[in-house]
Motif scaffolding. Sequence first.
Motif, PDB file in Angstrom:
ATOM      1  N   ARG A 400      28.014  40.213  47.051  1.00  0.00           N
ATOM      2  CA  ARG A 400      28.736  41.490  47.171  1.00  0.00           C
ATOM      3  C   ARG A 400      29.729  41.462  48.336  1.00  0.00           C
ATOM      4  NH1 ARG A 400      23.783  43.837  45.306  1.00  0.00           N
ATOM      5  NH2 ARG A 400      23.045  44.332  47.401  1.00  0.00           N
ATOM      6  N   LYS A 401      29.566  40.496  49.249  1.00  0.00           N
ATOM      7  CA  LYS A 401      30.498  40.401  50.383  1.00  0.00           C
ATOM      8  C   LYS A 401      31.785  39.655  50.001  1.00  0.00           C
ATOM      9  CE  LYS A 401      26.715  39.780  53.694  1.00  0.00           C
ATOM     10  NZ  LYS A 401      26.094  38.729  54.508  1.00  0.00           N
ATOM     11  N   ILE A 402      31.787  39.066  48.809  1.00  0.00           N
ATOM     12  CA  ILE A 402      32.889  38.175  48.441  1.00  0.00           C
ATOM     13  C   ILE A 402      33.753  38.804  47.354  1.00  0.00           C
ATOM     14  CG2 ILE A 402      33.467  35.854  47.560  1.00  0.00           C
ATOM     15  CD1 ILE A 402      31.937  35.928  50.283  1.00  0.00           C
ATOM     16  N   THR A 403      35.083  38.813  47.605  1.00  0.00           N
ATOM     17  CA  THR A 403      36.030  39.227  46.571  1.00  0.00           C
ATOM     18  C   THR A 403      36.870  38.015  46.205  1.00  0.00           C
ATOM     19  OG1 THR A 403      36.199  41.333  47.701  1.00  0.00           O
ATOM     20  CG2 THR A 403      37.864  40.890  46.032  1.00  0.00           C
ATOM     21  N   VAL A 404      36.892  37.679  44.929  1.00  0.00           N
ATOM     22  CA  VAL A 404      37.786  36.595  44.505  1.00  0.00           C
ATOM     23  C   VAL A 404      39.101  37.262  44.096  1.00  0.00           C
ATOM     24  CG1 VAL A 404      38.093  34.640  42.966  1.00  0.00           C
ATOM     25  CG2 VAL A 404      35.794  35.230  43.748  1.00  0.00           C
ATOM     26  N   ALA A 405      40.147  37.039  44.923  1.00  0.00           N
ATOM     27  CA  ALA A 405      41.416  37.758  44.734  1.00  0.00           C
ATOM     28  C   ALA A 405      42.440  36.853  44.067  1.00  0.00           C
ATOM     29  CB  ALA A 405      41.943  38.221  46.093  1.00  0.00           C
ATOM     30  N   CYS A 406      43.106  37.369  43.048  1.00  0.00           N
ATOM     31  CA  CYS A 406      44.156  36.612  42.364  1.00  0.00           C
ATOM     32  C   CYS A 406      45.461  36.790  43.151  1.00  0.00           C
ATOM     33  CB  CYS A 406      44.302  37.145  40.946  1.00  0.00           C
ATOM     34  SG  CYS A 406      45.406  36.185  39.954  1.00  0.00           S
ATOM     35  N   VAL A 407      45.988  35.693  43.677  1.00  0.00           N
ATOM     36  CA  VAL A 407      47.203  35.760  44.493  1.00  0.00           C
ATOM     37  C   VAL A 407      48.338  35.157  43.676  1.00  0.00           C
ATOM     38  CG1 VAL A 407      48.256  35.033  46.671  1.00  0.00           C
ATOM     39  CG2 VAL A 407      45.819  35.484  46.560  1.00  0.00           C
ATOM     40  N   LYS A 408      49.067  36.015  42.973  1.00  0.00           N
ATOM     41  CA  LYS A 408      50.102  35.522  42.069  1.00  0.00           C
ATOM     42  C   LYS A 408      51.289  35.002  42.865  1.00  0.00           C
ATOM     43  CE  LYS A 408      51.605  37.229  37.666  1.00  0.00           C
ATOM     44  NZ  LYS A 408      52.996  37.027  37.806  1.00  0.00           N
ATOM     45  N   ASP A 409      51.834  33.865  42.456  1.00  0.00           N
ATOM     46  CA  ASP A 409      52.998  33.259  43.117  1.00  0.00           C
ATOM     47  C   ASP A 409      52.737  32.877  44.560  1.00  0.00           C
ATOM     48  OD1 ASP A 409      54.596  33.243  40.917  1.00  0.00           O
ATOM     49  OD2 ASP A 409      55.492  35.200  41.332  1.00  0.00           O
ATOM     50  N   GLY A 410      51.455  32.702  44.901  1.00  0.00           N
ATOM     51  CA  GLY A 410      51.105  32.316  46.276  1.00  0.00           C
ATOM     52  C   GLY A 410      51.693  30.976  46.672  1.00  0.00           C
ATOM     53  N   SER A 411      51.852  30.066  45.711  1.00  0.00           N
ATOM     54  CA  SER A 411      52.363  28.730  46.046  1.00  0.00           C
ATOM     55  C   SER A 411      53.764  28.812  46.652  1.00  0.00           C
ATOM     56  CB  SER A 411      52.444  27.846  44.803  1.00  0.00           C
ATOM     57  OG  SER A 411      51.186  27.621  44.284  1.00  0.00           O
ATOM     58  N   ALA A 412      54.601  29.682  46.101  1.00  0.00           N
ATOM     59  CA  ALA A 412      55.978  29.784  46.601  1.00  0.00           C
ATOM     60  C   ALA A 412      56.015  30.548  47.925  1.00  0.00           C
ATOM     61  CB  ALA A 412      56.847  30.480  45.564  1.00  0.00           C
ATOM     62  N   LEU A 413      55.327  31.691  47.978  1.00  0.00           N
ATOM     63  CA  LEU A 413      55.331  32.468  49.225  1.00  0.00           C
ATOM     64  C   LEU A 413      54.767  31.617  50.379  1.00  0.00           C
ATOM     65  CD1 LEU A 413      55.626  35.065  50.860  1.00  0.00           C
ATOM     66  CD2 LEU A 413      53.402  35.824  49.956  1.00  0.00           C
TER      67      LEU A 413
END
Length: 423
Positions: A400-413
Amino acid sequence: MSGGWDSVRAQAAEAAFCIRAGELAQTAASFRFDIEQGLKNKDVSSLRMLPSYTALPDGGEQGDFLALDFGGTNVRVQRIRLLGGGKWEILKKAAAPLRCAVYDFTSQDTPREELFDFLAGLVDSAMDGDTKTPCRLGHTFSFPSEQDSLKDAKLIIWTKEFAVPGVEGEYVNALLSEALVRHGFANVKPVAVVNDTVAVLLAAAYCMSPVFIGSIYATGHNVCYLESFEGKQPKMILNMESGGFSKLIPNEYDNALDARSEKPGEQRMEKMTSGRYLGELYALALEYCLGREKGTVPVFSAAELSGILSDGAENILHFHGIDGLSKEEYEEAEALAEAVLRRSARLVAAEFAGTLWHLAGSGMILPQSIAVDGSVYEKIPFLQAAIHDALVELLGSDSRKITVACVKDGSALGAAIAACISE
Ligand code: GLC
């Protein structure tokens, strides 16, 4: 039996992709063990633990940068303005696939200059032909590479079936600079190289906190994290090259896929988890169910596997030359697709758990996000749910302490942030 389908074989194939609770926990523990071995002595770990020469950004980074994202199915170049305060805007985008019907810039027949000229051509589009204005470029280069600074990286070995000769053992920003000069873009200076996992972690940390783990779940698969070295040296992100993790129990389809791959024996975790391979594993398993020769069922895409889960197997199997199964047999084909995807998600979750346990040391797992980028993760909701379930299984209430967050376009940023940090 109809259309050559054998239900006993189908059930055996499905079972071959099943990872039970005990094996899952053992995999996560072995992963943690390999992290800790790799920190002491790389030769005894299947994880490369590559230094990135960067820690996390503070969110205040500002300026205009070019970001080149190279290492998946598409190459992307973006002009990005970092505004500070965790904000940014994209000023221009250019993108093209590395392979299509008329060319293939990933094959062993491609001279390396052609590959880097192709990248320089995309820089040209993103710069709108501007050969005057000085511009710093951050390069997300998504292959195992050795670095002794953030500025350049030497390719150790191609992965993901890339095979262009003359690049392994070479510094990629040096090759890119030469191509940019050939194209008249001496004003564009490559100043940083990061792995895509590192880029995703940088991008996530720019706008959210706390986050210490970054991952790609796409054509390839890999995980990085922020190592604290118990305070004995400055913190640094380490690219684990977790696709190379080898303490796994491959089945006969994994072994058949590995044997016919560009680099047999390498990247065993990646070959069991990533988008480049999932549809090939499925085709191999279907061939077994149908009693057909290996290589006779065309490879599926990861998106098609997801489509089988949402829409049923009949139409998609038809496009791969498989027709005339009974309702029950199509259901078995669906269950097989689900098993291939679920195993992938469970192995990825085991890596996350192993990394979280390492970060916690002898203490507690702290609340945090895990940043994940990649089309496979983003576009296959079944995988997101299966990772969540496996984390609950492995971590219990700590999940419950963990959020798996989708980071779109993270590679470029992340590439733009790396270019900024490199100053
Ligand atoms: C492959 C590469 C790795 C990259 C991953 C995701 O595993 O070796 O460097 O991070 O693909 O693109």
